[in-house]
Design a protein around this motif. Structure first.
Motif, short mmCIF file in Angstrom:
data_model
loop_
_atom_site.label_atom_id
_atom_site.label_comp_id
_atom_site.label_asym_id
_atom_site.label_seq_id
_atom_site.Cartn_x
_atom_site.Cartn_y
_atom_site.Cartn_z
N PHE A 155 0.81 -1.21 0.00
CA PHE A 155 0.00 0.00 0.00
C PHE A 155 0.85 1.27 0.00
CE2 PHE A 155 -2.33 -3.25 2.53
CZ PHE A 155 -3.32 -3.51 1.60
N PHE A 156 0.21 2.36 -0.46
CA PHE A 156 0.82 3.69 -0.44
C PHE A 156 0.00 4.53 0.54
CE2 PHE A 156 2.15 7.86 -1.74
CZ PHE A 156 3.41 7.68 -2.31
N TYR A 157 0.67 5.26 1.43
CA TYR A 157 0.00 6.02 2.48
C TYR A 157 0.38 7.50 2.39
CZ TYR A 157 0.09 1.28 4.52
OH TYR A 157 0.00 -0.08 4.73
N THR A 158 -0.58 8.39 2.61
CA THR A 158 -0.30 9.82 2.66
C THR A 158 -1.08 10.46 3.80
OG1 THR A 158 -2.06 10.31 1.05
CG2 THR A 158 0.17 10.03 0.19
N LEU A 159 -0.46 11.44 4.43
CA LEU A 159 -1.08 12.29 5.45
C LEU A 159 -0.76 13.72 5.09
CD1 LEU A 159 -0.03 10.26 8.61
CD2 LEU A 159 -2.41 10.90 8.14
N ASP A 160 -1.72 14.63 5.16
CA ASP A 160 -1.42 16.03 4.91
C ASP A 160 -2.43 16.91 5.61
OD1 ASP A 160 -3.70 16.61 2.95
OD2 ASP A 160 -2.67 15.01 1.89
N GLY A 161 -2.00 18.14 5.89
CA GLY A 161 -2.89 19.10 6.54
C GLY A 161 -2.12 20.32 6.99
N LYS A 162 -2.86 21.36 7.36
CA LYS A 162 -2.26 22.58 7.88
C LYS A 162 -2.06 22.41 9.37
CE LYS A 162 -2.57 27.60 7.36
NZ LYS A 162 -3.41 28.72 6.88
N ILE A 163 -1.00 21.71 9.70
CA ILE A 163 -0.72 21.33 11.08
C ILE A 163 0.78 21.09 11.20
CG2 ILE A 163 -1.05 18.87 10.65
CD1 ILE A 163 -2.36 18.66 13.41
N GLU A 164 1.28 21.09 12.43
CA GLU A 164 2.71 20.87 12.63
C GLU A 164 3.11 19.50 12.10
OE1 GLU A 164 3.83 21.46 16.65
OE2 GLU A 164 3.18 23.54 16.72
N LEU A 165 4.27 19.46 11.47
CA LEU A 165 4.75 18.24 10.85
C LEU A 165 4.88 17.11 11.87
CD1 LEU A 165 5.86 16.79 8.34
CD2 LEU A 165 8.11 17.72 8.88
N ARG A 166 5.30 17.42 13.08
CA ARG A 166 5.51 16.37 14.09
C ARG A 166 4.21 15.63 14.42
NH1 ARG A 166 4.13 18.18 19.22
NH2 ARG A 166 3.65 20.41 19.39
N GLU A 167 3.07 16.32 14.28
CA GLU A 167 1.80 15.67 14.56
C GLU A 167 1.47 14.62 13.49
OE1 GLU A 167 -0.03 15.83 17.14
OE2 GLU A 167 0.82 17.54 18.19
N LEU A 168 1.78 14.94 12.25
CA LEU A 168 1.55 13.96 11.19
C LEU A 168 2.52 12.79 11.32
CD1 LEU A 168 0.85 16.06 7.95
CD2 LEU A 168 -0.74 15.18 9.66
N VAL A 169 3.74 13.07 11.77
CA VAL A 169 4.70 12.00 11.97
C VAL A 169 4.20 11.06 13.07
CG1 VAL A 169 7.04 11.44 12.74
CG2 VAL A 169 6.67 13.33 11.15
N LYS A 170 3.59 11.61 14.13
CA LYS A 170 3.02 10.78 15.19
C LYS A 170 1.89 9.91 14.64
CE LYS A 170 3.96 13.70 19.24
NZ LYS A 170 3.32 14.46 20.34
N MET A 171 1.07 10.49 13.76
CA MET A 171 -0.01 9.70 13.16
C MET A 171 0.58 8.56 12.32
SD MET A 171 -2.83 12.56 12.02
CE MET A 171 -4.06 11.31 11.59
N ALA A 172 1.63 8.87 11.57
CA ALA A 172 2.27 7.84 10.76
C ALA A 172 2.84 6.72 11.64
CB ALA A 172 3.38 8.46 9.91
N GLU A 173 3.45 7.10 12.75
CA GLU A 173 3.99 6.11 13.68
C GLU A 173 2.89 5.20 14.21
OE1 GLU A 173 5.89 8.51 16.59
OE2 GLU A 173 7.81 8.64 15.52
N SER A 174 1.73 5.79 14.52
CA SER A 174 0.63 4.98 15.07
C SER A 174 0.06 4.03 14.03
CB SER A 174 -0.48 5.91 15.59
OG SER A 174 -1.23 6.50 14.54
N ILE A 175 0.23 4.35 12.76
CA ILE A 175 -0.23 3.45 11.69
C ILE A 175 0.79 2.34 11.45
CG2 ILE A 175 -0.80 3.27 9.24
CD1 ILE A 175 -1.70 6.25 9.44
N ILE A 176 2.05 2.72 11.39
CA ILE A 176 3.11 1.75 11.05
C ILE A 176 3.40 0.80 12.20
CG2 ILE A 176 5.53 1.50 10.42
CD1 ILE A 176 5.31 4.23 9.01
N ILE A 177 3.57 1.37 13.38
CA ILE A 177 4.02 0.56 14.52
C ILE A 177 2.88 -0.23 15.15
CG2 ILE A 177 5.09 0.63 16.82
CD1 ILE A 177 6.65 3.06 15.88
N ASN A 178 1.70 0.37 15.21
CA ASN A 178 0.58 -0.31 15.86
C ASN A 178 -0.15 -1.22 14.88
OD1 ASN A 178 1.14 1.02 18.25
ND2 ASN A 178 -0.16 2.77 17.72
#
Length: 226
Positions: free
Chosen positions: A203-226
């Motif tokens: 699969f290919f995954y994308t996250l985007d928004g007008k928000i701090e980059l670290r918050e999207l990285v946390k979301m990515a971590e919760s998808i990948i690791i969990n």
């Protein structure tokens, strides 16, 4: 002939003039300043991908995949004397990344995913104040999620079957890569907007928004690791 009489001859003269008057009222392209929202663009991209993978196209792809699979078996048998099955499989997985002056284009070709089943991977972490507003699954190939906060600022998350072309605006943007759970995650930050994307074997995954980059990285971590 009175002023109310309309015939083909009069129409043939007046219609081109009326058309030109309407065209003259359209503002020049360079003066148009409207920017479509990220959510709208994502919706259109999803619809375009859905159209490209219509039922007829999926049947063609499935047939092509069967033919390719048969060829692949022959190739693997021929190569088995000099390489492992895993090494042979990698020959069919191709990712081409092209960095242009204004954008980055990623093309993924993976015939083995032609009939892949979409297994949803949802983020366990969502930034404080954001709630789920919409989520859609398009023809079992694309999972699209839309979060908003009280100010209606969106965060978009999508997961789709690997394969196709992906384009990211990287002109004058901050770009970097992070390793999360063994996968290379790409991050982009520009004009207050953040983007994160990565891909695994399916699969290919994308996250985007007008928000701090670290918050999207946390979301990515919760998808990948969990």
């Amino acid at each position: 002939m009175t002023q109310w009489d309309i015939d083909d001859e009069l129409l043939s003269v007046c219609v081109p003039c009326a058309e030109q008057l309407m065209l003259d009222r359209i503002p020049p392209e360079q003066t148009l300043q409207h920017h479509f929202s990220m959510h709208f663009r994502r919706k259109m991209r999803a619809l375009c991908r859905y159209e490209r993978r219509s039922l007829r196209m999926r049947q063609i792809v499935r047939y092509t995949k069967n033919v390719a699979a048969a060829c692949a078996v022959i190739v693997v048998l021929l190569l088995s004397a000099v390489m492992s099955v895993e090494a042979a499989r990698k020959q069919f997985f191709e990712v081409i990344t092209k960095v242009y002056e204004q954008l980055t284009e990623i093309r993924v070709h993976d015939p083995e995913n032609a009939s892949q089943v979409l297994t949803l991977c949802k983020p366990e972490y969502v930034p404080n104040g954001y709630v789920l507003k919409e989520q859609h699954v398009y023809s079992d190939i694309l999972y699209d999620v839309y979060y908003v906060n009280e100010n209606e600022n969106p965060i978009n998350y999508s997961q789709e079957i690997l394969g196709g072309t992906y384009i990211f605006d990287t002109e004058d943007a901050y770009t970097d890569t992070r390793m999360i759970g063994g996968w290379e995650v790409h991050v982009i930050e520009k004009n207050g907007y953040s983007q994160v994307y990565w891909y695994d074997d399916s699969f290919f995954y994308t996250l985007d928004g007008k928000i701090e980059l670290r918050e999207l990285v946390k979301m990515a971590e919760s998808i990948i690791i969990n």
